[in-house]
Design a protein around this motif. Structure first.
Motif, mmCIF file in Angstrom:
data_model
loop_
_atom_site.group_PDB
_atom_site.id
_atom_site.type_symbol
_atom_site.label_atom_id
_atom_site.label_comp_id
_atom_site.label_asym_id
_atom_site.label_seq_id
_atom_site.Cartn_x
_atom_site.Cartn_y
_atom_site.Cartn_z
ATOM 1 N N HIS A 189 0.824 -1.212 0.000
ATOM 2 C CA HIS A 189 0.000 0.000 0.000
ATOM 3 C C HIS A 189 0.861 1.267 0.000
ATOM 4 C CE1 HIS A 189 0.697 -1.080 4.203
ATOM 5 N NE2 HIS A 189 0.502 0.181 4.545
ATOM 6 N N LYS A 192 1.776 1.714 -3.636
ATOM 7 C CA LYS A 192 0.632 2.304 -4.346
ATOM 8 C C LYS A 192 0.532 3.797 -4.066
ATOM 9 C CE LYS A 192 -2.242 -1.864 -4.171
ATOM 10 N NZ LYS A 192 -3.401 -2.476 -3.502
ATOM 11 N N ASP A 240 -7.147 -0.880 0.499
ATOM 12 C CA ASP A 240 -6.414 0.332 0.870
ATOM 13 C C ASP A 240 -7.000 1.589 0.236
ATOM 14 O OD1 ASP A 240 -4.423 -1.131 2.366
ATOM 15 O OD2 ASP A 240 -3.690 -1.841 0.436
ATOM 16 N N TYR A 437 -9.036 3.468 5.595
ATOM 17 C CA TYR A 437 -7.784 3.512 4.841
ATOM 18 C C TYR A 437 -6.689 4.281 5.562
ATOM 19 C CZ TYR A 437 -11.378 2.512 1.315
ATOM 20 O OH TYR A 437 -12.446 1.986 0.637
#
Length: 524
Positions: A189, A192, A240, A437
């Motif tokens: 994550h 990302k 996420d 998140y």
């Protein structure tokens, strides 16, 4: 994060114990051998997926398992179909070892052209599983692992899996060998997040000078592929909060070739180079550009070449002065500083980088630390400094880290600071998924909306700081130097009112006691 999948963790633990009990006790040897089998399995799955998609669309697909294969050192000619995982997985255990060792493994090495990094670095690779029962059990467990990953991807909306990277991460965690030489895998994550901030595009040259298993390169590939997905509007948010699709099989050959030629990785660990090469090939990149190179040494001189660089370079402390490239001007042996200058040199003018550094880089007063921060403030457009909490890299390390976002050749006017409190996972060794998140989506939104005209209060999570203010404070990048703590004025009652309330309460208690005594007297 697949480390939150207890079933998968149990299967990886079982796999590791099988290797350990059968005499393969070197962690990297075990990981490498398991990766070869993961790769063989994934290549078969990917080939069958692409073949079926092509057939359903009335198109021709040239399978990797089409045609004949001559077994090296013999005149024996085989149908390549017999080299598929799906073909040999059910073979008798006594026949498995010679089939994989003398036929499948040599075929694996031939999957790339001789001049490509994969062929070069697989030349001396050895298949070291010599016990039929271990191989048979390993194949069965890998089958179970892939089934569990498939199930996990559906339940968590993770349509694109870094299978090898996830299993590698679990293996490293299980064998308590994490952080060796300062290496630990960047959480998916966070990869990302950095892609969302840098926004790589098709045609960009993208690099990671300390790539490990290739997570950042795979993340960039996934980000770009998702943008090119014609059906991206139907993709739903993953756990996420990011939108990612798995579309490698839907990309045209031209697009896949452009993407394949866009990604470059380097590492000084040959095992990691092989892992990275196989990782990208598992996801449809036929000839990845991952090579065995020390990017801090005299042997590496690529400059002004890349549009995007994403990296989490190792924090190993220091390297030998004699090994450092003379073009690196900062006088230090600390790798976290040397890599920042190396990344700056690698970027073309206008190119951008997202780099993870230990937070000590932001405020340490040593000359080299100050020199690096001065370079970033004066020679780049330093766009963002994102503080991350110390638990982000647990269970590997508890070090506090930060993300630097900068563009070479731009002018810094203001730096955007963000104080991340949560990445959506618990910050202990378990790193379990929390609801929501964390700050991830807030960071993406506010980063792209940052503006001098929208100055936040410095008591907020994010705010802008002028370049001159940072310069006047000795190029200190620590958020604590600029963040203002919000002071809440507490109001208190007047002393006479407090005394009145106490007396009133005492009176009420006395009345209750009298009432209780009366009740007890009646009972007697």
């Amino acid at each position: 994060m697949l480390q939150n999948n207890l079933v998968l963790k149990q299967k990886v633990d079982k796999l590791w114990k099988k290797f350990w009990s059968n005499g393969i006790s070197n962690p990297l040897t075990a990981i490498e051998q398991i990766t070869y089998l993961l790769f063989i399995k994934r290549i078969d799955d990917l080939d069958l997926e692409n073949k079926n998609k092509a057939q359903s669309g009335g198109e021709y697909y040239k399978s990797k398992f089409e045609g004949k294969f001559i077994v090296p050192g013999t005149k024996e000619e085989l149908d390549k179909e017999t080299l598929r995982w799906s073909y040999f997985k059910g073979m008798n255990s006594e026949d498995l070892i010679p089939h994989i060792n003398t036929k499948v493994f040599p075929f694996l090495k031939s999957l790339s052209v001789e001049t490509a990094p994969f062929a070069k670095h697989m030349k001396n690779a050895v298949f070291a599983i010599s016990k039929p029962k271990l191989l048979e059990e390993t194949i069965q467990i890998i089958e179970e692992i892939f089934e569990e990953i498939k199930k996990d991807s559906i339940e968590r909306n993770q349509s694109f899996q870094d299978i090898q990277g996830d299993v590698y991460e679990l293996l490293i965690n299980e064998i308590s060998s994490s952080g060796k030489n300062g290496q630990f895998r960047t959480p998916r994550h966070i990869i990302k997040l950095i892609n969302e901030l840098l926004e790589p595009e098709i045609g960009n040259k993208i690099a990671d000078p300390a790539c490990g298993s290739g997570g950042f390169l795979l993340g960039a590939y996934q980000y770009i592929a998702t943008k090119l997905d014609k059906n991206k509007d139907t993709v739903i948010q993953d756990e996420d909060g990011f939108y990612r699709s798995s579309v490698s099989g839907l990309l045209s050959e031209d697009i896949k070739n452009i993407l394949g030629k866009s990604l470059y990785g380097y590492d000084i660990d040959i095992t990691m180079v092989r892992l990275g090469l196989m990782n990208l090939m598992m996801h449809g990149i036929d000839n990845p550009n991952i090579d065995y190179k020390d990017t801090l040494s005299e042997a590496y001189n690529e400059e002004n070449k890349y549009d995007i660089i994403m990296a989490n370079p190792p924090f190993t402390g220091s390297v030998d002065q004699s090994d450092i490239n003379s073009k690196l001007k900062v006088k230090t042996t600390k790798t976290e500083l040397l890599f920042i200058e190396r990344i700056y040199n690698m970027l073309r003018v206008g190119g951008s980088a997202g780099v993870i550094v230990p937070q000590g880089v932001l405020f340490s007063t040593g000359k080299a630390f100050v020199a690096i921060r001065k370079m970033l403030l004066e020679k780049t457009e330093l766009k963002a400094i994102i503080n991350m909490p110390s638990g982000v890299f647990k269970p590997y390390a508890g070090v506090s880290t930060a993300i630097l976002i900068f563009t070479k050749g731009g002018q810094t006017e203001h730096v955007w600071f963000y104080d991340m409190q949560s990445d959506g996972y618990t910050l202990d060794d378990k790193r379990m998924k929390e609801s929501g998140y964390g700050d991830l989506q807030d960071i993406v939104s506010k980063y792209h909306q940052r503006s001098e005209k929208k100055k936040n209060s410095r008591s907020d999570k994010s705010f802008l700081v002028a370049k001159n203010e940072i310069k006047d404070l000795g190029y200190d990048f620590s958020i604590s130097r600029y963040k203002e703590e919000e002071i809440v004025d507490d109001t208190y009652e007047e002393p006479k009112d407090i005394i009145f309330d106490i007396e009133k309460l005492e009176k009420e208690i006395e009345e209750k006691l009298i009432e209780l005594r009366s009740i007890f007297d009646e009972m007697d």
